[in-house]
Design a protein around this motif. Structure first.
Motif, PDB file in Angstrom:
ATOM      1  N   UNK A 127      -6.153   7.285  10.045  1.00 35.40           N
ATOM      2  CA  UNK A 127      -6.256   6.447   9.658  1.00 35.40           C
ATOM      3  C   UNK A 127      -5.646   6.292   8.563  1.00 35.40           C
ATOM      4  N   UNK A 128      -6.735   5.365   7.908  1.00 37.09           N
ATOM      5  CA  UNK A 128      -7.138   5.617   6.010  1.00 37.09           C
ATOM      6  C   UNK A 128      -6.480   6.849   5.180  1.00 37.09           C
ATOM      7  N   UNK A 129      -6.693   7.648   5.787  1.00 36.06           N
ATOM      8  CA  UNK A 129      -5.968   8.809   4.822  1.00 36.06           C
ATOM      9  C   UNK A 129      -4.462   9.171   4.458  1.00 36.06           C
ATOM     10  N   UNK A 130      -4.178   9.013   5.953  1.00 33.01           N
ATOM     11  CA  UNK A 130      -2.662   8.396   6.304  1.00 33.01           C
ATOM     12  C   UNK A 130      -1.927   7.216   5.372  1.00 33.01           C
ATOM     13  N   UNK A 131      -2.676   6.505   5.612  1.00 30.75           N
ATOM     14  CA  UNK A 131      -2.216   5.088   4.677  1.00 30.75           C
ATOM     15  C   UNK A 131      -1.904   5.713   2.844  1.00 30.75           C
ATOM     16  N   UNK A 155      -1.328   0.011  -4.680  1.00 32.41           N
ATOM     17  CA  UNK A 155      -2.074  -0.737  -4.742  1.00 32.41           C
ATOM     18  C   UNK A 155      -2.702  -0.551  -2.785  1.00 32.41           C
ATOM     19  N   UNK A 156      -1.432  -0.062  -2.382  1.00 30.92           N
ATOM     20  CA  UNK A 156      -1.446   0.016  -1.608  1.00 30.92           C
ATOM     21  C   UNK A 156      -2.811   1.815  -1.100  1.00 30.92           C
ATOM     22  N   UNK A 157      -2.390   1.766  -1.692  1.00 33.40           N
ATOM     23  CA  UNK A 157      -3.136   3.423  -1.371  1.00 33.40           C
ATOM     24  C   UNK A 157      -4.891   3.127  -1.862  1.00 33.40           C
TER      25      UNK A 157
END
Length: 480
Positions: free
Chosen positions: A154-158, A132-134
């Motif tokens: 940043x969103x891609x890394x998370x 769910x974080x991803x």
């Protein structure tokens, strides 16, 4: 002998026979019930492949690479460089570097997640947390526009770190929900589910992308909707495995008398368990030999997947419609390829089948170097070849590794395995990005990846699989 005594003996004998038959029936009934429960879990397990594969397909493989590259180029200086954290990076290599950075971070997160899961026995809860974080980070990619290349990175890394950690825990269920003789088939079906989901989502994405004018949105907005829809899909279908899978208390935790913990205590336990695992892995040099081979050749596979759309758009001058169509072809053929290679493995052995797939990968990659620009037919032929070996080579590698993992260490060992699984390779994208930065040619960058398949083949060939399975303390399958 008195008649009454004889009758009693006869009665006791019949009672013993009845008791034995009842015991057999009870055992058989228990086995049937266990098999039914196992199949139920397997069906739920397949659906996490169905849920998360749209991230690696729609986001990593198709849309985000070209889109983030365009955004980085829009923000670049006159020399074509962006400067994240003050570091000069050629805009065309930005996506590859971000993927590499996400995987380097994953290397820290995945083993810790695996260690905590094995220590506490809470694989399902942790898998859901990371899923769910991803999914949330992927959905938030809707807001990546203009020159927001830093937000996109940043969103891609998370998302990629969360994806990798969740799949570590997902893979760790395989030895628990499938008997040794079932694993090739179960793993292949999981991959087939994933590629079927990727194909279905790509059809919807393609319809939106081609019809963006008809619905009154720009091409960029259509891409952002496609990215966000992958996150929503991921979140929605994760509910099914959350309902079907069940946690099992780790044998190591039970043996030690430890109770599953959470919070800082679980983190400390996780680090201790991880340190124990690193030491423990040295006891299984053949398992480490397979892992080394896998991490090398699958790094090449994952780099081809993540950089194919960039290669097609930037080097071959193909439009987004062609790229989506080619990736859709890969998804459809990968379903059949996974099932076909699963059948070949049952007949010729999983080890030989994976080796054969690496030869096919090498030939395919070499052919890609010579593709002419502006001609989509060659790219479609290349996509067809990739599709036929993609799912099978990965599915069979996963099931092959499941035989080499000592019991009670599934999540921790799969955390190392996952360092180079679907979309989470780092050395390949780094080499790809460096080659492009130094040469300015995507053709040189793509051909540089042949080294991963060649070295991986040689290392895998040297692993005696039957001895490796036995050395890990697992039953050796009849065919492997």
């Amino acid at each position: 002998m008195p008649i009454t005594s004889a009758r009693r003996t006869d009665t006791e004998r019949r009672a013993q026979v009845v008791s034995t038959d009842e015991a057999r029936d009870t055992t058989a009934g228990g086995a049937v019930a266990a098999a039914g429960e196992r199949r139920r879990e397997q069906r739920g397990w397949y659906f996490y492949d169905w849920a998360n594969s749209v991230f690696s397909t729609s986001v990593i493989t198709v849309f985000l690479g070209p889109y983030l590259t365009d955004i980085a180029e829009a923000a670049a200086d006159p020399d074509g460089f962006v400067r994240p954290l003050g570091i000069p990076v050629r805009a065309g290599a930005y996506f590859a570097y971000v993927v590499s950075a996400s995987v380097l971070l994953s290397v820290l997160v995945m083993p810790l997640a695996g260690a905590i899961a094995d220590r506490t026995g809470r694989k399902k809860a942790l898998m859901g947390l990371f899923a769910y974080i991803g999914a949330a980070a992927t959905t938030a990619m809707f807001f990546v526009g203009g020159d927001r290349y830093l937000l996109g990175g940043a969103l891609l890394i998370v998302a990629n770190v969360a994806f990798a950690a969740s799949v570590v825990l997902y893979n760790a269920f395989l030895p628990q929900i499938a008997e040794p003789h079932e694993r090739d088939a179960v793993s292949s079906r999981g991959w087939a589910f994933g590629y079927a989901a990727g194909a279905l989502m790509l059809v919807a994405n393609l319809a939106l992308f081609l019809g963006h004018d008809a619905v009154g949105i720009s091409k960029g907005t259509a891409v952002r909707i496609c990215l966000a829809s992958a996150g929503l899909w991921w979140a929605g279908f994760t509910i099914i495995p959350m309902l079907r899978l069940r946690d099992r208390l780790a044998p190591t935790a039970g043996a030690a008398g430890a109770r599953p913990g959470s919070g800082p205590g679980a983190l400390r336990q996780g680090w201790r368990q991880l340190a124990d695992t690193v030491r423990d892995m040295r006891r299984y040099p053949l398992t480490l030999g397979f892992l080394l081979a896998y991490l090398i050749y699958n790094d090449g596979i994952q780099t081809v997947i993540s950089q194919a759309s960039v290669y097609g758009s930037e080097e071959l001058d193909l439009d987004q419609t062609t790229l989506i169509g080619a990736i859709l072809l890969v998804q459809v053929l990968a379903v059949f390829g996974a099932l076909l290679l699963g059948r070949l493995a049952a007949r010729y052995g999983t080890h030989r089948t994976v080796l054969g797939s690496l030869v096919a990968w090498t030939i395919t990659l070499a052919a890609g170097f010579f593709l002419p620009a502006g001609r989509p037919v060659g790219f479609f032929l290349l996509a067809a070849a990739i599709g036929m070996v993609l799912g099978g080579s990965q599915a069979l590698s996963r099931s092959l590794f499941s035989h080499l993992v000592p019991r009670g260490k599934e999540a921790e060992y799969y955390s190392v395995y996952e360092v180079s699984d679907r979309g989470t390779s780092w050395l390949g994208p780094l080499l790809f990005g460096l080659t492009y930065q130094l040469s300015g040619s995507y053709r040189d960058a793509i051909i540089s990846l042949v080294v991963f398949f060649a070295i991986g083949f040689v290392l895998l060939l040297r692993v005696p699989m039957r001895r490796a399975v036995a050395a890990a303390g697992n039953p050796v399958p009849e065919t492997i």
